[in-house]
Design a protein around this motif. Sequence first.
Motif, mmCIF file in Angstrom:
data_model
loop_
_atom_site.group_PDB
_atom_site.id
_atom_site.type_symbol
_atom_site.label_atom_id
_atom_site.label_comp_id
_atom_site.label_asym_id
_atom_site.label_seq_id
_atom_site.Cartn_x
_atom_site.Cartn_y
_atom_site.Cartn_z
ATOM 1 N N LYS A 55 0.862 -1.181 0.000
ATOM 2 C CA LYS A 55 0.000 0.000 0.000
ATOM 3 C C LYS A 55 0.903 1.236 0.000
ATOM 4 O O LYS A 55 2.013 1.195 0.539
ATOM 5 N N SER A 100 -6.397 -2.749 -2.179
ATOM 6 C CA SER A 100 -7.051 -3.986 -1.734
ATOM 7 C C SER A 100 -7.647 -4.722 -2.935
ATOM 8 O O SER A 100 -7.636 -5.939 -2.998
ATOM 9 N N ARG A 103 -4.532 -6.104 -5.549
ATOM 10 C CA ARG A 103 -3.370 -6.907 -5.116
ATOM 11 C C ARG A 103 -3.386 -8.354 -5.621
ATOM 12 O O ARG A 103 -2.345 -8.848 -6.068
ATOM 13 N N THR A 118 -1.328 -5.246 4.329
ATOM 14 C CA THR A 118 -2.438 -5.303 5.298
ATOM 15 C C THR A 118 -3.476 -6.362 4.917
ATOM 16 O O THR A 118 -4.675 -6.166 5.083
ATOM 17 N N MET A 119 -3.002 -7.500 4.448
ATOM 18 C CA MET A 119 -3.926 -8.474 3.870
ATOM 19 C C MET A 119 -4.270 -9.597 4.852
ATOM 20 O O MET A 119 -3.384 -10.318 5.328
ATOM 21 N N THR A 120 -5.559 -9.720 5.106
ATOM 22 C CA THR A 120 -6.040 -10.753 6.022
ATOM 23 C C THR A 120 -6.040 -12.119 5.348
ATOM 24 O O THR A 120 -6.435 -12.258 4.195
ATOM 25 N N ARG A 125 -9.815 -16.342 0.297
ATOM 26 C CA ARG A 125 -8.603 -15.935 -0.430
ATOM 27 C C ARG A 125 -7.643 -17.097 -0.629
ATOM 28 O O ARG A 125 -6.886 -17.117 -1.598
ATOM 29 N N SER A 168 -11.810 -5.309 0.162
ATOM 30 C CA SER A 168 -11.368 -5.547 1.541
ATOM 31 C C SER A 168 -12.334 -6.485 2.256
ATOM 32 O O SER A 168 -13.516 -6.549 1.901
ATOM 33 N N THR A 169 -11.828 -7.173 3.252
ATOM 34 C CA THR A 169 -12.701 -8.000 4.097
ATOM 35 C C THR A 169 -13.671 -7.090 4.854
ATOM 36 O O THR A 169 -14.801 -7.480 5.122
ATOM 37 N N SER A 170 -13.192 -5.882 5.175
ATOM 38 C CA SER A 170 -13.997 -4.939 5.962
ATOM 39 C C SER A 170 -15.329 -4.631 5.297
ATOM 40 O O SER A 170 -16.368 -4.540 5.968
ATOM 41 N N TYR A 189 -7.777 3.680 0.702
ATOM 42 C CA TYR A 189 -8.068 4.271 2.011
ATOM 43 C C TYR A 189 -7.923 5.789 2.027
ATOM 44 O O TYR A 189 -8.609 6.460 2.810
ATOM 45 N N ASP A 207 -9.518 -2.217 9.372
ATOM 46 C CA ASP A 207 -8.758 -2.721 10.512
ATOM 47 C C ASP A 207 -8.379 -1.595 11.465
ATOM 48 O O ASP A 207 -8.006 -0.498 11.021
ATOM 49 N N TYR A 233 -2.910 -10.874 9.502
ATOM 50 C CA TYR A 233 -2.258 -10.534 8.231
ATOM 51 C C TYR A 233 -1.267 -11.621 7.822
ATOM 52 O O TYR A 233 -0.502 -12.125 8.642
HETATM 53 N N1 GLU Z 1 -7.141 -6.555 6.332
HETATM 54 C C1 GLU Z 1 -8.302 -6.307 5.576
HETATM 55 C C2 GLU Z 1 -8.233 -6.950 4.216
HETATM 56 O O1 GLU Z 1 -7.345 -7.671 3.934
HETATM 57 C C3 GLU Z 1 -8.598 -4.831 5.432
HETATM 58 C C4 GLU Z 1 -7.426 -4.011 5.009
HETATM 59 C C5 GLU Z 1 -7.241 -3.925 3.525
HETATM 60 O O2 GLU Z 1 -8.196 -3.548 2.819
HETATM 61 O O3 GLU Z 1 -6.139 -4.228 3.066
HETATM 62 O O4 GLU Z 1 -9.073 -6.810 3.399
#
Ligand code: GLU
Length: 275
Positions: A55, A100, A103, A118-120, A125, A168-170, A189, A207, A233
């Motif tokens: 990012k 997000s 990627r 920042t990837m969950t 996935r 994003s997972t969010s 973001y 997050d 992550y």
């Molecule tokens: N960790 C979360 C995700 O992988 C939210 C952060 C992001 O968008 O990278 O989606």
Amino acid sequence: MSRVTKWLSVGLISLLAVFMLAACGGKETSGDSKGTGKDTLASIKDRDKIIFGVKTDTRLFGLKNPSSGDIEGFDIDIAKQIAKDILGDEKKAEFKEVTSKTRIPMLQNGDIDAITATMTITDERKKEVDFSDVYFEAGQSLLVKKGSSIKSTEDLKKGSKVLAVKGSTSSQNIREKAPDASVLEFENYAEAFTALKAGQGDALTTDNAILYGMADENKQYQLTGGTFTDEPYGIAVKKGQSGLVKEINASLKKMKADGRYGKIYKKWIKEEPAK
Ligand code: GLU
């Protein structure tokens, strides 16, 4: 040679050429990092560089410093140490911007070798990519303007607008947690936070670790309601690249044992990592 045999041999040679070309083409697409035909780890060692997708708009994890042009953050420092362990020099980490949404596609088409962004790690996935061990534990939360009537996800009712980022997972999680609220999605973001500041939504969700960076940048905003998901992550690589996953995991283990990880954690997160 009769005319017929001559034509026949010309035809045969052309056919052979077509087959050979097709075979080469096949080889190119099955390889990594733009057609070397090797596995990712071999390509990395050949070119003596690892290309990480990061990012560039996410304070604390990956943020482009406008004066130096350098990208800085927790994910960047971890990637540099991985390059140091695999190739002997942290300068051998190269960075390409991802969001997000972009990627996974960028990994799949060979633009990058690994994602530190920042990837969950999620089961969904895992169908598309392979992950390293967990290298950071986050959890989803809400960012609101100080004085907001929204204290937690319970307050996100019909008519509430929540801002999130595509891919994003969010964005998925909040739909389950607050099904009556409407979700507005942005490309990244930086855009989502700009929209929150412009009053386009009641809360921004992602997050806690990312939201801390925003709250730190603008003191009029704060996190609220604690976390309502676990977001471990991981570093993602193309599916089946077990050699690279093994080296990344060995590097993570090593940097945790020799104190490099703790130092990076303290530098960006301002606390000791959980044991
Ligand atoms: N960790 C979360 C995700 O992988 C939210 C952060 C992001 O968008 O990278 O989606």
